[in-house]
Motif scaffolding. Structure first.
Motif, mmCIF file in Angstrom:
data_model
loop_
_atom_site.group_PDB
_atom_site.id
_atom_site.type_symbol
_atom_site.label_atom_id
_atom_site.label_comp_id
_atom_site.label_asym_id
_atom_site.label_seq_id
_atom_site.Cartn_x
_atom_site.Cartn_y
_atom_site.Cartn_z
ATOM 1 N N UNK A 60 0.726 -1.145 0.055
ATOM 2 C CA UNK A 60 0.039 -0.079 -0.162
ATOM 3 C C UNK A 60 1.016 1.104 0.035
ATOM 4 N N UNK A 61 2.087 1.054 0.489
ATOM 5 C CA UNK A 61 2.942 2.356 0.719
ATOM 6 C C UNK A 61 3.671 2.359 -0.817
ATOM 7 N N UNK A 62 3.672 1.569 -1.847
ATOM 8 C CA UNK A 62 4.634 1.697 -2.821
ATOM 9 C C UNK A 62 5.861 1.246 -2.488
ATOM 10 N N UNK A 63 6.816 1.759 -3.585
ATOM 11 C CA UNK A 63 8.250 1.531 -3.272
ATOM 12 C C UNK A 63 8.606 2.505 -2.347
ATOM 13 N N UNK A 64 9.373 1.888 -1.171
ATOM 14 C CA UNK A 64 9.933 2.975 -0.236
ATOM 15 C C UNK A 64 11.320 2.922 0.042
ATOM 16 N N UNK A 65 12.000 2.213 -0.635
ATOM 17 C CA UNK A 65 13.571 2.321 -0.783
ATOM 18 C C UNK A 65 14.008 3.675 -1.087
ATOM 19 N N UNK A 66 14.745 4.290 -0.273
ATOM 20 C CA UNK A 66 15.310 5.715 -0.541
ATOM 21 C C UNK A 66 14.356 6.769 -0.020
ATOM 22 N N UNK A 67 13.069 6.335 0.104
ATOM 23 C CA UNK A 67 11.941 7.548 0.524
ATOM 24 C C UNK A 67 11.997 7.712 2.039
ATOM 25 N N UNK A 68 11.946 9.029 2.292
ATOM 26 C CA UNK A 68 11.652 9.460 3.723
ATOM 27 C C UNK A 68 10.405 9.037 4.363
ATOM 28 N N UNK A 87 14.995 -0.614 3.252
ATOM 29 C CA UNK A 87 15.730 0.633 2.721
ATOM 30 C C UNK A 87 15.090 1.953 2.851
ATOM 31 N N UNK A 88 14.189 2.098 3.521
ATOM 32 C CA UNK A 88 13.541 3.348 3.583
ATOM 33 C C UNK A 88 14.119 4.070 4.686
ATOM 34 N N UNK A 89 14.114 5.437 4.714
ATOM 35 C CA UNK A 89 14.964 6.341 5.583
ATOM 36 C C UNK A 89 13.629 6.784 6.645
ATOM 37 N N UNK A 90 13.550 5.925 7.545
ATOM 38 C CA UNK A 90 12.248 6.080 8.410
ATOM 39 C C UNK A 90 12.469 6.809 9.823
#
Length: 268
Positions: A60-68, A87-90
């Motif tokens: 549901x969040x889509x591609x999160x790699x590299x996303x804040x 690999x999300x910046x969470x």
């Protein structure tokens, strides 16, 4: 002094009463909540709801790699830690120090660490437009009187086109008694009564407050905050899933939805 029956009711409370009640409740109940639900939620996993829908399957969040990514009302932050493994910046925030204590402990045992902040969802300590994605699984939204203000605050910290996905108790559940058994199949409340569910101590002080909004209310809040609703997910009760979670049960889940997941984007 209130008698036992008078301590639970659906009645108005102030924003201050709701904030104090729920911060105290989650601080005091953190150990019990994790003991009861921690194994279901996992240490490093993103479970959207008692039906067991996982972000690893739903996307549901889509591609999160590299996303804040911001998790609002993170509890013990299992979802934030799972996002970090993708690999999300969470960053994860919660009002309750008790729940964040469990988030710190789980980071130590799992080896997955994310930044944790104690913060009110109505006053997020971030600048404008700094996140690509925001999410919460049953966090924050049901526990604030002005949930429209929370939607606006999330919109503020998201960039244009940013995604906001959250799960809450399905509004139609408020028609029924809070019971996983056959009593919970009886419609007794008006769907249109927005009075919150309130538990009070013997002195009459609110100790737990949960807010009800209709589906239409939620959509109007989102539109007013500048969001576009892309999807409304109502997870079905999966075959073979027999675990109870409060009012959630196979009996009720096979007949009507228990969770609503709103998937939105901030308008450009």
């Amino acid at each position: 002094m209130l008698d036992e029956e008078a301590r639970v009711a659906r009645q108005p409370v102030t924003e201050t009463e709701a904030r104090h009640a729920n911060r105290g409740w989650w601080d005091g109940d953190a150990d019990g909540y994790q003991a009861e639900h921690g194994s279901f939620l996992g240490e490093v996993d993103f479970v959207w709801c008692p039906e067991g829908l996982r972000e690893a399957d739903a996307h549901l969040l889509g591609e999160v790699a590299g996303r804040r990514v911001l998790e609002v009302g993170c509890g013990a932050a299992a979802a934030a830690r799972w996002l970090a493994t993708q690999n999300a910046d969470v960053v994860a925030v919660d009002l309750s120090a008790g729940m964040l204590r469990h988030a710190v402990a789980a980071a130590q045992t799992s080896g997955v660490r994310v930044p944790l902040l104690q913060a009110d969802g109505l006053a997020l300590p971030f600048g404008d437009g700094v996140f690509d994605v925001a999410c919460t699984a049953f966090g924050a939204i049901p526990f604030v009187a002005d949930s429209g203000a929370l939607m606006r605050e999330v919109a503020r910290v998201l960039r244009p086109g940013g995604r906001w996905v959250f799960s809450v108790t399905h509004p139609m559940r408020w028609i029924f008694l809070d019971d996983p058994g056959e009593r919970g199949l009886l419609a007794v409340h008006s769907y249109f009564d927005r009075s919150p569910y309130v538990e009070r101590d013997a002195a009459g002080v609110p100790t737990y407050v949960e807010q009800h909004r209709t589906l239409g209310d939620r959509i109007r809040e989102l539109v007013a905050a500048g969001f576009v609703l892309r999807d409304l997910v109502e997870p079905e009760w999966p075959a073979g899933h027999e675990q109870l979670w409060g009012q959630w049960s196979p009996l009720r889940g096979r007949l009507f939805p228990g969770t609503a997941i709103f998937s939105c984007v901030k308008a450009s």
